[in-house]
Design a protein around this motif. Structure first.
Motif, PDB file in Angstrom:
ATOM      1  N   ALA A  71       0.860  -1.183   0.000  1.00  0.00           N
ATOM      2  CA  ALA A  71       0.000   0.000   0.000  1.00  0.00           C
ATOM      3  C   ALA A  71       0.895   1.232   0.000  1.00  0.00           C
ATOM      4  CB  ALA A  71      -0.912   0.010   1.217  1.00  0.00           C
ATOM      5  N   HIS A  72       0.428   2.268  -0.619  1.00  0.00           N
ATOM      6  CA  HIS A  72       1.213   3.500  -0.653  1.00  0.00           C
ATOM      7  C   HIS A  72       0.332   4.687  -0.308  1.00  0.00           C
ATOM      8  CE1 HIS A  72      -0.758   4.709  -4.396  1.00  0.00           C
ATOM      9  NE2 HIS A  72      -0.528   3.486  -4.874  1.00  0.00           N
ATOM     10  N   GLN A  73       0.970   5.760   0.113  1.00  0.00           N
ATOM     11  CA  GLN A  73       0.275   7.023   0.293  1.00  0.00           C
ATOM     12  C   GLN A  73       0.261   7.750  -1.048  1.00  0.00           C
ATOM     13  OE1 GLN A  73       2.377   7.723   4.420  1.00  0.00           O
ATOM     14  NE2 GLN A  73       0.506   8.947   4.391  1.00  0.00           N
ATOM     15  N   PRO A  74      -0.497   8.850  -1.167  1.00  0.00           N
ATOM     16  CA  PRO A  74      -0.617   9.514  -2.470  1.00  0.00           C
ATOM     17  C   PRO A  74       0.755   9.827  -3.089  1.00  0.00           C
ATOM     18  CG  PRO A  74      -2.242  10.393  -0.964  1.00  0.00           C
ATOM     19  CD  PRO A  74      -1.375   9.487  -0.147  1.00  0.00           C
ATOM     20  N   LEU A  75       1.070   9.132  -4.171  1.00  0.00           N
ATOM     21  CA  LEU A  75       2.410   9.229  -4.748  1.00  0.00           C
ATOM     22  C   LEU A  75       2.700  10.621  -5.299  1.00  0.00           C
ATOM     23  CD1 LEU A  75       2.543   5.759  -6.537  1.00  0.00           C
ATOM     24  CD2 LEU A  75       3.524   6.395  -4.325  1.00  0.00           C
ATOM     25  N   GLY A  76       1.674  11.267  -5.846  1.00  0.00           N
ATOM     26  CA  GLY A  76       1.876  12.581  -6.430  1.00  0.00           C
ATOM     27  C   GLY A  76       1.770  13.727  -5.456  1.00  0.00           C
ATOM     28  N   LEU A  77       1.495  13.415  -4.191  1.00  0.00           N
ATOM     29  CA  LEU A  77       1.334  14.465  -3.182  1.00  0.00           C
ATOM     30  C   LEU A  77       2.434  14.411  -2.125  1.00  0.00           C
ATOM     31  CD1 LEU A  77      -2.553  14.360  -2.659  1.00  0.00           C
ATOM     32  CD2 LEU A  77      -1.221  15.943  -4.066  1.00  0.00           C
ATOM     33  N   GLY A  78       3.575  13.848  -2.499  1.00  0.00           N
ATOM     34  CA  GLY A  78       4.712  13.886  -1.581  1.00  0.00           C
ATOM     35  C   GLY A  78       5.485  12.601  -1.434  1.00  0.00           C
ATOM     36  N   ALA A  79       4.868  11.445  -1.703  1.00  0.00           N
ATOM     37  CA  ALA A  79       5.577  10.183  -1.489  1.00  0.00           C
ATOM     38  C   ALA A  79       6.791  10.058  -2.399  1.00  0.00           C
ATOM     39  CB  ALA A  79       4.622   9.008  -1.696  1.00  0.00           C
ATOM     40  N   HIS A  80       6.603  10.323  -3.685  1.00  0.00           N
ATOM     41  CA  HIS A  80       7.733  10.241  -4.613  1.00  0.00           C
ATOM     42  C   HIS A  80       8.647  11.455  -4.493  1.00  0.00           C
ATOM     43  CE1 HIS A  80       5.911   7.084  -7.581  1.00  0.00           C
ATOM     44  NE2 HIS A  80       6.538   6.530  -6.563  1.00  0.00           N
ATOM     45  N   ALA A  81       8.099  12.595  -4.129  1.00  0.00           N
ATOM     46  CA  ALA A  81       8.922  13.802  -4.019  1.00  0.00           C
ATOM     47  C   ALA A  81      10.001  13.650  -2.960  1.00  0.00           C
ATOM     48  CB  ALA A  81       8.037  15.006  -3.704  1.00  0.00           C
ATOM     49  N   ALA A  82       9.652  13.070  -1.807  1.00  0.00           N
ATOM     50  CA  ALA A  82      10.645  12.884  -0.747  1.00  0.00           C
ATOM     51  C   ALA A  82      11.721  11.904  -1.184  1.00  0.00           C
ATOM     52  CB  ALA A  82       9.962  12.389   0.525  1.00  0.00           C
ATOM     53  N   ARG A  83      11.313  10.786  -1.771  1.00  0.00           N
ATOM     54  CA  ARG A  83      12.291   9.803  -2.243  1.00  0.00           C
ATOM     55  C   ARG A  83      13.211  10.400  -3.289  1.00  0.00           C
ATOM     56  NH1 ARG A  83       9.900   5.731  -6.241  1.00  0.00           N
ATOM     57  NH2 ARG A  83      10.195   7.608  -7.503  1.00  0.00           N
ATOM     58  N   ASN A  84      12.648  11.111  -4.257  1.00  0.00           N
ATOM     59  CA  ASN A  84      13.464  11.684  -5.332  1.00  0.00           C
ATOM     60  C   ASN A  84      14.450  12.714  -4.802  1.00  0.00           C
ATOM     61  OD1 ASN A  84      11.989  10.074  -7.053  1.00  0.00           O
ATOM     62  ND2 ASN A  84      10.678  11.728  -7.806  1.00  0.00           N
ATOM     63  N   GLU A  85      14.008  13.524  -3.832  1.00  0.00           N
ATOM     64  CA  GLU A  85      14.902  14.541  -3.266  1.00  0.00           C
ATOM     65  C   GLU A  85      16.023  13.896  -2.465  1.00  0.00           C
ATOM     66  OE1 GLU A  85      16.526  18.264  -2.617  1.00  0.00           O
ATOM     67  OE2 GLU A  85      14.923  17.664  -3.998  1.00  0.00           O
TER      68      GLU A  85
END
Length: 300
Positions: A71-85
């Protein structure tokens, strides 16, 4: 409290890094034995280990928990942003991942850095402040500290870590455990509060409903739409998978989770269970009654 310094490199190939987890390979894996505390660090066949970034909690990209699927949290609302940064800050310039978030190619293959750690968690991940490049200098004249050196970590050292960087951008939530020195926690609390006020583009605070109230209709509510504290998300995913979306018994379920924490007005004994800081209304809306930085968790 001092922390142990270990130098090495970050490697992500065949791993699933997220905004607060990354793989680290020491130059000498023998220094894992110097990590304090009762929990040992689990190592792979090469001597590397998974790191949990101290003092922060990023939106989940692949939480397992109860049930057969991630399960994931909203990927476009911060989940991928934190990982990418996180990966960008460390020095990775190109990452390829498959549908399960596993890295299939990375450029470069590894980047040098160091960690400052006070122990491992119950999952045997090393809990660490994560730095890049050369480690802090010590002594007179100053020289880069070596692996195994115990450092009294200063606020300036903290500001050279990705933990502080991600929190300052509002890409992660603060989540504090008792092993974190008080002066570092105070600085990170102020940093998180400034980020919450600023609500910069990409910040989790833009859409956060942790304390304002999350109206939950089904599992998709928290995996696709609502942004909330990841610790609370993980508990709710398990609850909904087991009992469905009606939150009538959610506080009782949280009581069974046995999260231990103290509050500023109640430093001891620890409060047991998030139900003490969560309220449910109309059987469908849940919110935390305290900001997360007020809670100081006990590492078990």
């Amino acid at each position: 409290m001092s922390m142990v310094l270990i130098t090495g490199s970050y490697q992500v190939l065949h791993d699933r890094p997220d905004g607060d987890t990354v793989h680290f390979l020491p130059q000498d894996p023998g220094f894992w034995c110097d990590v304090p505390g009762r929990n040992r660090v689990d190592r792979d066949e090469h001597g590397g280990a998974s790191l949990r970034l101290d003092a922060i909690d990023a939106l989940e990209t692949h939480y397992k928990g109860v049930g057969p699927d991630f399960a994931h949290q909203p990927l476009g609302l911060g989940a991928h942003a934190a990982r990418n940064e996180l990966l960008k800050w460390l020095g990775f310039t190109d990452i390829v991942q498959d549908d399960t978030e596993k890295v299939t190619a990375s450029t470069p293959a590894a980047v040098p850095g160091y960690i400052l750690t006070g122990g491992a968690d119950v999952f045997h991940r090393c809990v660490a402040l994560v730095g890049r490049g050369a480690p802090p200098s010590v002594g007179d004249p100053p020289k880069p500290a070596r692996s195994g050196f115990r450092l009294d970590v200063t606020v300036d050292m903290l500001h050279d870590t990705v933990n502080h960087h991600l929190l300052s951008l509002g890409l992660v939530y603060p989540t504090f455990y008792q092993s974190l020195p008080d002066h570092l926690r105070a600085d990170l609390t102020a940093t998180a509060q400034q980020a919450r006020t600023a609500q910069a583009p990409g910040s989790v605070w833009l859409n956060d409903v942790t304390t304002t109230g999350a109206k939950i209709e089904n599992l998709d509510s928290i995996t696709e739409d609502l942004v909330m504290l990841p610790k609370l998300f993980r508990r709710l995913v398990d609850y909904i998978r087991l009992f469905g979306p009606d939150l009538g018994c959610a506080r009782a379920f949280l009581a069974g989770g046995a999260d231990e924490f103290t509050l500023p007005e109640q430093p001891k004994p620890p409060t047991v269970g998030l139900q003490h800081v969560v309220e449910v209304t109309n059987g469908s809306t849940l919110r935390m009654t305290r900001p997360i930085e007020d809670l100081l968790f006990t590492e078990k």
